[in-house]
Motif scaffolding. Structure first.
Motif, PDB file in Angstrom:
ATOM      1  N   UNK A 196       0.876  -1.171   0.000  1.00 45.14           N
ATOM      2  CA  UNK A 196       0.000   0.000   0.000  1.00 45.14           C
ATOM      3  C   UNK A 196       0.914   1.221   0.000  1.00 45.14           C
ATOM      4  N   UNK A 197       0.414   2.342  -0.439  1.00 42.52           N
ATOM      5  CA  UNK A 197       1.256   3.543  -0.450  1.00 42.52           C
ATOM      6  C   UNK A 197       1.735   3.921   0.948  1.00 42.52           C
ATOM      7  N   UNK A 211      -7.461 -12.321   1.735  1.00 34.09           N
ATOM      8  CA  UNK A 211      -7.596 -11.479   0.548  1.00 34.09           C
ATOM      9  C   UNK A 211      -9.014 -10.934   0.391  1.00 34.09           C
ATOM     10  N   UNK A 212      -9.994 -11.574   1.025  1.00 34.47           N
ATOM     11  CA  UNK A 212     -11.375 -11.082   0.944  1.00 34.47           C
ATOM     12  C   UNK A 212     -11.536  -9.776   1.715  1.00 34.47           C
ATOM     13  N   UNK A 213     -10.950  -9.742   2.919  1.00 32.04           N
ATOM     14  CA  UNK A 213     -11.080  -8.551   3.759  1.00 32.04           C
ATOM     15  C   UNK A 213      -9.818  -7.682   3.759  1.00 32.04           C
ATOM     16  N   UNK A 214      -8.881  -8.008   2.866  1.00 32.75           N
ATOM     17  CA  UNK A 214      -7.656  -7.206   2.711  1.00 32.75           C
ATOM     18  C   UNK A 214      -6.887  -7.052   4.016  1.00 32.75           C
ATOM     19  N   UNK A 215      -6.658  -8.167   4.707  1.00 28.86           N
ATOM     20  CA  UNK A 215      -5.925  -8.089   5.965  1.00 28.86           C
ATOM     21  C   UNK A 215      -4.777  -9.099   5.967  1.00 28.86           C
ATOM     22  N   UNK A 216      -3.607  -8.599   6.383  1.00 29.06           N
ATOM     23  CA  UNK A 216      -2.405  -9.412   6.454  1.00 29.06           C
ATOM     24  C   UNK A 216      -2.108  -9.706   7.922  1.00 29.06           C
ATOM     25  N   UNK A 217      -1.924 -10.980   8.252  1.00 30.20           N
ATOM     26  CA  UNK A 217      -1.637 -11.384   9.621  1.00 30.20           C
ATOM     27  C   UNK A 217      -0.178 -11.833   9.730  1.00 30.20           C
ATOM     28  N   UNK A 218       0.474 -11.423  10.842  1.00 32.51           N
ATOM     29  CA  UNK A 218       1.886 -11.725  11.042  1.00 32.51           C
ATOM     30  C   UNK A 218       2.069 -12.768  12.142  1.00 32.51           C
ATOM     31  N   UNK A 219       3.290 -13.259  12.270  1.00 33.54           N
ATOM     32  CA  UNK A 219       3.560 -14.401  13.140  1.00 33.54           C
ATOM     33  C   UNK A 219       3.327 -14.131  14.620  1.00 33.54           C
ATOM     34  N   UNK A 227      -3.663  -3.125   2.392  1.00 34.86           N
ATOM     35  CA  UNK A 227      -3.402  -3.948   1.217  1.00 34.86           C
ATOM     36  C   UNK A 227      -4.223  -3.402   0.059  1.00 34.86           C
ATOM     37  N   UNK A 228      -3.545  -2.783  -0.889  1.00 32.86           N
ATOM     38  CA  UNK A 228      -4.227  -2.185  -2.036  1.00 32.86           C
ATOM     39  C   UNK A 228      -4.743  -3.264  -2.979  1.00 32.86           C
ATOM     40  N   UNK A 229      -5.841  -2.962  -3.652  1.00 37.52           N
ATOM     41  CA  UNK A 229      -6.448  -3.921  -4.570  1.00 37.52           C
ATOM     42  C   UNK A 229      -5.485  -4.306  -5.694  1.00 37.52           C
ATOM     43  N   UNK A 230      -4.716  -3.331  -6.189  1.00 43.25           N
ATOM     44  CA  UNK A 230      -3.811  -3.620  -7.303  1.00 43.25           C
ATOM     45  C   UNK A 230      -2.524  -4.330  -6.876  1.00 43.25           C
ATOM     46  N   UNK A 231      -2.360  -4.571  -5.546  1.00 39.58           N
ATOM     47  CA  UNK A 231      -1.168  -5.285  -5.067  1.00 39.58           C
ATOM     48  C   UNK A 231      -1.472  -6.730  -4.667  1.00 39.58           C
ATOM     49  N   UNK A 232      -2.741  -7.099  -4.674  1.00 41.41           N
ATOM     50  CA  UNK A 232      -3.131  -8.439  -4.217  1.00 41.41           C
ATOM     51  C   UNK A 232      -2.487  -9.546  -5.051  1.00 41.41           C
ATOM     52  N   UNK A 233      -2.588  -9.425  -6.365  1.00 39.29           N
ATOM     53  CA  UNK A 233      -2.081 -10.469  -7.242  1.00 39.29           C
ATOM     54  C   UNK A 233      -0.566 -10.637  -7.082  1.00 39.29           C
ATOM     55  N   UNK A 234       0.144  -9.514  -7.029  1.00 40.08           N
ATOM     56  CA  UNK A 234       1.601  -9.568  -6.886  1.00 40.08           C
ATOM     57  C   UNK A 234       1.983 -10.180  -5.543  1.00 40.08           C
ATOM     58  N   UNK A 235       1.274  -9.783  -4.486  1.00 35.14           N
ATOM     59  CA  UNK A 235       1.566 -10.315  -3.152  1.00 35.14           C
ATOM     60  C   UNK A 235       1.328 -11.821  -3.117  1.00 35.14           C
TER      61      UNK A 235
END
Length: 248
Positions: A196-197, A211-219, A227-235
């Motif tokens: 994201x910017x 990816x449905x709710x645009x949330x990244x969980x860490x360890x 999480x930007x919509x245009x970065x989902x595929x790359x991520x």
């Protein structure tokens, strides 16, 4: 910060290891710390979990309660393959078990050998390996910090204030530095990715992604929704091909 963890129940050998460490590094306490653990307890585990920086373990194979080999296996099972393991024992017969246990040991030393020289040699090699792992340097509350890349979860730009937060496995720091400048500094590190910017994540410390709710969980159970919509595929591609950036 380099953390030396001595896991040994004998006070005599604890002191021997401490002296070997100091002969190698001198007495620069601002850059190094030595943690001595003589048995495995909840308090000892918390101290290990709270360590921030690069770790070098000197592990006795025969500590009551949990052997050095078992502790090394437990550490590796958490995903920590960066820490350097020096295994030490009185019994040569444990050597094969140590090398076949898939814990990526740096060295195996028996107490019958010329142990001081052997330990010092192993410590020097461990320090050389760690010197190749870069750290993010910054000033916080008028103190200079060096945070190992492996301890960073993500960077997040505060949308309402002129600072960026560094969220690590154990702490959060704020610095007056743009996310763009941080991104430039991290360009050579393949496992940092701008989702994201206002956010840069450490791919190695991601546990799962919704990816449905645009949330990244860490360890460590922390999370971000930057999480930007245009970065989902790359991520998704980067996470799927994680073995590739791990080898860089």
């Amino acid at each position: 910060m380099i953390n030396f963890i001595i896991y040994e129940d004998s006070k005599k050998w604890q002191e021997n290891y401490r002296k070997a460490i100091l002969r190698v590094i001198g007495h620069k306490k601002d850059h190094y710390q030595i943690l001595v653990i003589d048995k495995y307890t909840k308090e000892a585990k918390k101290k290990l979990d709270d360590l921030l920086g690069k770790n070098i373990y000197l592990l006795d194979m025969e500590v009551p309660g949990k052997s050095g080999l078992d502790l090394a296996r437990e550490i590796r099972n958490t995903g920590d393959w960066e820490s350097q393991m020096i295994m030490i024992t009185s019994h040569e017969c444990f050597k094969e078990e140590g090398y076949t246990s898939k814990i990526l040991m740096l060295d195996f030393i028996t107490k019958k050998e010329c142990i001081d020289d052997k330990i010092e040699e192993a410590i020097v090699v461990a320090l050389r390996i760690h010197s190749r792992h870069k750290s993010f340097k910054f000033t916080y509350n008028n103190e200079l910090y060096q945070i190992s890349y492996q301890d960073i979860l993500y960077f997040e730009k505060d949308l309402n204030h002129n600072y960026t937060s560094i969220i690590t496995k154990h702490d959060t720091f704020k610095l007056k530095q743009s996310i763009t400048k941080i991104e430039t500094e991290l360009l050579s590190v393949p496992y940092f990715f701008k989702t994201h910017q206002s956010c840069i994540v450490n791919l190695k410390n991601i546990e799962r992604i919704d990816f449905t709710n645009n949330r990244i969980y860490f360890i460590n159970n922390g999370s971000t929704d930057l999480l930007s919509r245009n970065k989902k595929k790359i991520l998704k591609e980067k996470i799927t091909k994680g073995d590739e950036y791990d080898m860089v």
